[in-house]
Design a protein around this motif. Sequence first.
Motif, PDB file in Angstrom:
ATOM      1  N   GLY A 133       0.778  -1.229   0.000  1.00 31.41           N
ATOM      2  CA  GLY A 133       0.000   0.000   0.000  1.00 31.41           C
ATOM      3  C   GLY A 133       0.809   1.277   0.000  1.00 31.41           C
ATOM      4  O   GLY A 133       0.458   2.238   0.684  1.00 31.41           O
ATOM      5  N   TYR A 134       1.903   1.311  -0.756  1.00 32.79           N
ATOM      6  CA  TYR A 134       2.655   2.555  -0.892  1.00 32.79           C
ATOM      7  C   TYR A 134       3.186   2.661  -2.315  1.00 32.79           C
ATOM      8  O   TYR A 134       3.215   1.677  -3.074  1.00 32.79           O
ATOM      9  CB  TYR A 134       3.808   2.641   0.115  1.00 32.79           C
ATOM     10  CG  TYR A 134       5.009   1.791  -0.210  1.00 32.79           C
ATOM     11  CD1 TYR A 134       6.055   2.292  -0.985  1.00 32.79           C
ATOM     12  CD2 TYR A 134       5.110   0.487   0.251  1.00 32.79           C
ATOM     13  CE1 TYR A 134       7.154   1.510  -1.293  1.00 32.79           C
ATOM     14  CE2 TYR A 134       6.210  -0.296  -0.050  1.00 32.79           C
ATOM     15  CZ  TYR A 134       7.230   0.214  -0.824  1.00 32.79           C
ATOM     16  OH  TYR A 134       8.312  -0.560  -1.134  1.00 32.79           O
ATOM     17  N   ASN A 185       1.821   4.513   3.421  1.00 30.27           N
ATOM     18  CA  ASN A 185       1.058   3.610   4.284  1.00 30.27           C
ATOM     19  C   ASN A 185       1.501   3.739   5.731  1.00 30.27           C
ATOM     20  O   ASN A 185       1.164   2.908   6.565  1.00 30.27           O
ATOM     21  CB  ASN A 185       1.229   2.159   3.824  1.00 30.27           C
ATOM     22  CG  ASN A 185       2.687   1.695   3.909  1.00 30.27           C
ATOM     23  OD1 ASN A 185       3.592   2.499   4.142  1.00 30.27           O
ATOM     24  ND2 ASN A 185       2.902   0.396   3.715  1.00 30.27           N
TER      25      ASN A 185
END
Length: 437
Positions: free
Chosen positions: A265-266, A281
């Motif tokens: 999630g980055y 994230n």
Amino acid sequence: MIRRLMSLALLVAFGCSADDMVSEADIPPDAPPLSRFDGEWFSEDFAYRIEIVGRLGTVTFSNSGRNPVGELILVIQSEEGAEFTGLQVFSDGNVREVLGRLSGPDTLQMSGGGSTWELTRVRLPEGTVVLSPDDIPEDAPPLSLFDGEWLDETTGYAVEIVGRLGTTTFSNSDATPEGELALVILGEDGTQFTGRQLFADGLVREVLGRLVDFDTLRLTGGPGSVDLRRIGNARGEGMLSADDIPDGAPAIDRFDGEWLAEDAGYALEISGRLGTITFTNSDATPIGALALVILSEDGTQFTGRQLYADGVVRDVLGRLVDLDTMRLTGGGDTLDLLRISNAAPVADAGANAPVEVGRVGTLDATESTDADVDDELSFVWTQVLGEEVMLSSTTDAVATFVAPATPQLLGFRVTVTDLAGATDEAEVRVTVTPAIR
């Protein structure tokens, strides 16, 4: 008692001459200094203690009137690794050859006079319980692979390693107070090191350290092995900097682009050797933060350092699996990042050039480029000016044609497309000249 008497009888049976003595003169003149066997050692079998300093051992607790306290009874004459050979005065007063071998950091196996026995180290010599940076070899290179704060969850202590020195940050013993130098790294080979450590009992012992993974350090020495878990970077090492790039490192662009780690999630954007966060994230990696520094590269691979979501900087290995997939390995994990931006190609149709009527002309777009490493380019040639000619290929980077029979100006356009569909165009003019007679 019966076992001890039998052993003593064997010692007498294999004796040399009675009431012999040993002295420093028994040490070969070219023998180097020695400290590996230093300490006070206890024989449970024969109930005596001996303190070894260098190559000499003196009695500290006696089991015989022939070997009073303070008497020199052992001379180490030669050594190889964890073993030594020497001379020892036995309790019957005879001098015999002995062999000693360290079977563990604090266990010395002895044999001689037809018997074997075990000595246990109970104390190191005075002055050796304190470690010092001076213990580090003068030619030892700088070291940072083991930097960080490490926690032993089993025994409840933590040590911070910076370079070759480790200091206690959380203590489980009065012998290892906070701030005390507790580890000195003497030699290293890849992900392993050898050194000396101050243990909770106040004894300094040899240790072997090995990185099981980026966040697990296994120490072996003293009572056994223990795994330490990295809980933070060394002070001052929690942030990355462009200054981390080695002097003289060449400019690179093969990894340029914006990359998304869907699982974590980055996203980060790499430009040259630096990668900054574009989608985060974690509070530890805010947008705009420098999160990756590429230190070295070899083809489609690189090594570097990355700031993780837990705020710890770790070594990473990056590899382009394909044009739009980068695999990062570090911190015990492997993660695939997908390219979410693409560099468009730059078309080059070659230089304007003349060709005689009826002769073969050449179109060449091989100088077209794309910043994305290993990006495959496709080509399409179209004629935009002059009498129509037939090209040898309209989809190859290089195409040929036969010039018309009359002088004129021809024009051609090449359209270059990469795998992501990005395109660029360039044109070239060809002047058809009269035949030279």
